[in-house]
Every structure is written in structure tokens, then in C-alpha cells.
Write a protein that holds these residues in place. Sequence first.
Motif, mmCIF file in Angstrom:
data_model
loop_
_atom_site.group_PDB
_atom_site.id
_atom_site.type_symbol
_atom_site.label_atom_id
_atom_site.label_comp_id
_atom_site.label_asym_id
_atom_site.label_seq_id
_atom_site.Cartn_x
_atom_site.Cartn_y
_atom_site.Cartn_z
ATOM 1 N N ALA A 130 0.819 -1.217 0.000
ATOM 2 C CA ALA A 130 0.000 0.000 0.000
ATOM 3 C C ALA A 130 0.855 1.269 0.000
ATOM 4 O O ALA A 130 1.985 1.289 0.485
ATOM 5 C CB ALA A 130 -0.920 0.004 1.213
ATOM 6 N N HIS A 131 0.273 2.318 -0.560
ATOM 7 C CA HIS A 131 0.853 3.664 -0.553
ATOM 8 C C HIS A 131 -0.216 4.643 -0.076
ATOM 9 O O HIS A 131 -1.299 4.726 -0.657
ATOM 10 C CB HIS A 131 1.325 4.033 -1.962
ATOM 11 C CG HIS A 131 1.661 5.485 -2.133
ATOM 12 N ND1 HIS A 131 2.772 6.068 -1.561
ATOM 13 C CD2 HIS A 131 1.024 6.476 -2.837
ATOM 14 C CE1 HIS A 131 2.812 7.353 -1.884
ATOM 15 N NE2 HIS A 131 1.760 7.621 -2.659
ATOM 16 N N ALA A 147 10.679 3.589 -17.358
ATOM 17 C CA ALA A 147 10.211 4.337 -16.189
ATOM 18 C C ALA A 147 11.311 4.402 -15.127
ATOM 19 O O ALA A 147 11.820 3.362 -14.693
ATOM 20 C CB ALA A 147 8.962 3.672 -15.608
ATOM 21 N N LYS A 148 11.644 5.605 -14.703
ATOM 22 C CA LYS A 148 12.624 5.763 -13.624
ATOM 23 C C LYS A 148 12.088 5.149 -12.341
ATOM 24 O O LYS A 148 12.837 4.571 -11.550
ATOM 25 C CB LYS A 148 12.935 7.252 -13.422
ATOM 26 C CG LYS A 148 14.004 7.518 -12.363
ATOM 27 C CD LYS A 148 15.352 6.957 -12.795
ATOM 28 C CE LYS A 148 16.433 7.288 -11.768
ATOM 29 N NZ LYS A 148 17.729 6.667 -12.129
ATOM 30 N N SER A 149 10.781 5.287 -12.131
ATOM 31 C CA SER A 149 10.138 4.678 -10.969
ATOM 32 C C SER A 149 9.017 3.766 -11.445
ATOM 33 O O SER A 149 7.912 4.240 -11.738
ATOM 34 C CB SER A 149 9.567 5.752 -10.025
ATOM 35 O OG SER A 149 8.795 5.151 -9.009
ATOM 36 N N PRO A 150 9.268 2.454 -11.551
ATOM 37 C CA PRO A 150 8.227 1.548 -12.022
ATOM 38 C C PRO A 150 7.255 1.088 -10.936
ATOM 39 O O PRO A 150 6.479 0.159 -11.152
ATOM 40 C CB PRO A 150 9.029 0.363 -12.568
ATOM 41 C CG PRO A 150 10.279 0.350 -11.754
ATOM 42 C CD PRO A 150 10.568 1.785 -11.405
ATOM 43 N N ALA A 151 7.299 1.745 -9.778
ATOM 44 C CA ALA A 151 6.307 1.462 -8.727
ATOM 45 C C ALA A 151 5.064 2.292 -9.045
ATOM 46 O O ALA A 151 4.814 3.343 -8.446
ATOM 47 C CB ALA A 151 6.864 1.814 -7.350
ATOM 48 N N TYR A 152 4.270 1.810 -9.985
ATOM 49 C CA TYR A 152 3.182 2.616 -10.543
ATOM 50 C C TYR A 152 2.092 2.936 -9.522
ATOM 51 O O TYR A 152 1.395 3.937 -9.659
ATOM 52 C CB TYR A 152 2.589 1.916 -11.765
ATOM 53 C CG TYR A 152 3.607 1.710 -12.862
ATOM 54 C CD1 TYR A 152 4.083 2.775 -13.614
ATOM 55 C CD2 TYR A 152 4.125 0.447 -13.128
ATOM 56 C CE1 TYR A 152 5.034 2.599 -14.603
ATOM 57 C CE2 TYR A 152 5.078 0.253 -14.118
ATOM 58 C CZ TYR A 152 5.526 1.333 -14.851
ATOM 59 O OH TYR A 152 6.476 1.145 -15.826
ATOM 60 N N ILE A 174 -8.034 6.593 -6.413
ATOM 61 C CA ILE A 174 -7.013 5.678 -5.907
ATOM 62 C C ILE A 174 -6.422 4.958 -7.117
ATOM 63 O O ILE A 174 -7.093 4.783 -8.140
ATOM 64 C CB ILE A 174 -7.617 4.667 -4.892
ATOM 65 C CG1 ILE A 174 -6.527 3.748 -4.323
ATOM 66 C CG2 ILE A 174 -8.760 3.861 -5.507
ATOM 67 C CD1 ILE A 174 -7.010 2.883 -3.161
ATOM 68 N N ILE A 175 -5.161 4.562 -7.010
ATOM 69 C CA ILE A 175 -4.479 3.848 -8.095
ATOM 70 C C ILE A 175 -4.288 2.392 -7.695
ATOM 71 O O ILE A 175 -3.862 2.097 -6.569
ATOM 72 C CB ILE A 175 -3.110 4.487 -8.411
ATOM 73 C CG1 ILE A 175 -3.299 5.902 -8.964
ATOM 74 C CG2 ILE A 175 -2.325 3.634 -9.403
ATOM 75 C CD1 ILE A 175 -1.996 6.648 -9.196
ATOM 76 N N ARG A 217 2.695 6.298 -8.038
ATOM 77 C CA ARG A 217 2.823 7.418 -8.965
ATOM 78 C C ARG A 217 1.868 8.562 -8.672
ATOM 79 O O ARG A 217 2.064 9.683 -9.127
ATOM 80 C CB ARG A 217 2.605 6.932 -10.392
ATOM 81 C CG ARG A 217 3.747 6.122 -10.981
ATOM 82 C CD ARG A 217 4.951 6.985 -11.277
ATOM 83 N NE ARG A 217 5.892 6.306 -12.134
ATOM 84 C CZ ARG A 217 5.879 6.330 -13.454
ATOM 85 N NH1 ARG A 217 4.937 6.989 -14.096
ATOM 86 N NH2 ARG A 217 6.790 5.688 -14.146
ATOM 87 N N GLY A 218 0.782 8.261 -7.957
ATOM 88 C CA GLY A 218 -0.199 9.307 -7.664
ATOM 89 C C GLY A 218 0.267 10.296 -6.633
ATOM 90 O O GLY A 218 -0.374 11.331 -6.439
#
Length: 395
Positions: A48-49, A243-248, A285-286, A251-252
Motif C-alpha cells: 500500500a501507498h 520508467a525511472k520509478s516503475p512502482a506505478y 485511488i491507483i 505514482r499518484g
Amino acid sequence: MALSHLASSSPSRSANLLKPLSSAISLRRPISTDTTPITVETSVPFTAHQCEAPSRTVQTNAKELATFFRDMVVMRRMEIAADSLYKAKLIRGFCHLYDGQEAVAVGMEAALTKKDCIITSYRDHCTFVARGGTLLEVFAELMGRQAGCSKGKGGSMHFYKKDSNFYGGHGIVGAQVPLGCGLAFAQKYCKDEAVTFALYGDGAANQGQLFEALNISALWDLPAILVCENNHYGMGTAEWRAAKSPAYYKRGDYAPGLKVDGMDALAVKQACAFAKEHALKNGPIILEMDTYRYHGHSMSDPGSTYRTRDEITGVRQERDPIERIRKLILSHDLSTDKELKDIEKEVRKEVDDAIAQAKENPVPEPSELFSDVYAKGLGVESFGADRKEVRATLA
């Protein structure tokens, strides 16, 4: 998956060994109607983020598992058949197949109602079927026939089913996300108490319009759920190269996110139910669905020049969504292996029959070139021309 029964076992429960999706044999209740609760733990935890992750414990039953199995088998067989039809030149143009990713379509649908909207990219065949589309509509559309879901005029990338709130099927990378947020705006404005799932791939995740749409959705607390179907390759480019950050799911930034095992239908169901509840109360939410496609990006891509065959085989052996449900059904003694294979044979025949019907269906009339351009009833549907005049002009 680690498994445990929610209800205590009893002699009557051991009698629930039934032939799936058909009439009962002996004293068994059909698997398709057995709703005895079963609890399942997802294959991996959610990550989770900016929110608390939902529980790994998911409640299901024999009926749902049978539905998941059959629906995913239909999707898999349908896409394999589309591959053959394309190679036989019965399907033309672009064609993007979904085999491997079926758990996302069936798990998402299990958490929604038809009041909720779904909008997706050009890899749309299985999402259309999950929303209630038929095999005939699929193959007729793919082959450009009148019985297709878009009257044979949309093709592979433009499936549509408005009566189930499925809004396509979009060929422009990422363009469906702002449209999805617009659907969510309409739902909030009309007080529908429903949400919109806007699906996109990891290849579209760097699109500027995605972030613009997310920003205004967050400002207005719209019930929008952005779903990144991360199959790890944007066309032939691996995610780590693009993607520099593939923790999509992160991304939000200000919007919460959740990473989900997209090869686990029950994990997808749990995540989508969680996301729907969140979006109705708090806004967007993503969801990042960690999934995998077995075919290449499209039929023009062999899918083996940028990844190894061993990689594809490894995913099939360890994470295949259909095999996971098959093992779950067998481990709970809900069906026999033969009965499940009989379902697969039945599905193969259904697909073959639908293809045969689609081949016999006529192509659209030439006058259809001029219809569905403008809204009906405004006097401009056929550019102001009478349909008979149009037909005569084209003759």
C-alpha cells in the motif's frame, strides 16, 4: 495460495462434489450453485501507498470459483482463436490479445455492479466479455461483421457495451484515462453512488494526460479508480527501461495506491472492492495489477525478441491465473480434474460455434460508413443526406 475453510467441515459438505456448471450427479449440489463459504489467503500481500492495505483473507465459494474458471477459460480460448483467425487473414488491422491477464478482468467484475463504469485501452476483448458481451459479438466485430458489438466498424480496438457501462476500447495510448475521470465526474454529479475503473498499461503510465486527469479528480474527490495493468512490457520495452520509478501504484503521490497480484483473481476482487469503497468516500485511488501477457504486444509482435521463452514458460508454470483457480477447486474437492477438462472441451465448442456464426454474418452495408458519426435525431446523422440517396451514391 494458503487455504482454509471459513465454515466448519461436516459430512454434508463432503457431499458437495458436483459436476461444474451442469446438472447434479448423485447427491451432489452443482458447483455452480454451491455458496458454502470458503476463505482464501491471497498469494502475496498487498503493498500500500498512503493507505492501509486490505486483508489478505478473501471470502469466496464454489459458485464463484466455478464462474472464474469458466470465464477465464472462455477468454483464453477466445484469444487463442483470435490469433489463428488473424494469421488466416480473417481479422485485419491491429489486434492486441489478453491471454495471461484474465484474472484482472474476472476479479474486477466480481467486485462491481453494472452501474459502475469501465473504460480501457485497445486490449479490450476480455473486459468486454466480463461485462456481459457474447462470443458472437466478439468474433463478428473482429471480422468486421454486422453482428459485432460496434456493428463491425470498430474492430479489435473499439469494443463497446453501453448497456453495461463499458465505454471501450481506445486506440490512443492513455487517452481513455481522462475520459474515465469524466465518467466519474458524471457519476458524482448525478449522485449515482457508483465508480469508474479506468484501465491503462505500464506503457501509458508516463502519459502527461494521466497525471492531469488524476490531479483534477483528486481536487474534486471524484470516484475514479486508475488501474495500471502492468504486464512489464510497453510494446517491446521493459518497464525498467521506460520508467525511472516503475512502482506505478505510488505514482499518484498525493493519491493512495495499492499493488496487487494481477494473476490472482481473488486478490484482484479484494483490491477492487477495497478501491471502490475508498473512491466513493475519499476520491481517486491507483491500483497496480502485477500481471503478464503471453502474446506479444500485438499480432505483429512475436513477443520473443525482448524476453526469453524461459521467462514466458516460467510465468505459465508458476503464476497462470487459470491454473491457480483449477488447483483451488481441486484442493477443496469441489470438482474432479475430468469435470474441469470437460468444461474446457465445452468452451472450445462454444468458441468454434461462435466463429462459424460470425463467418456467416454479413459485412456492414456501405451506407453504414455515414452512420454513427453524429448523434441520432439531430438531422445530421448521415451528413444531412437521406440514407437512400447515400446508398444510391455509393452504388
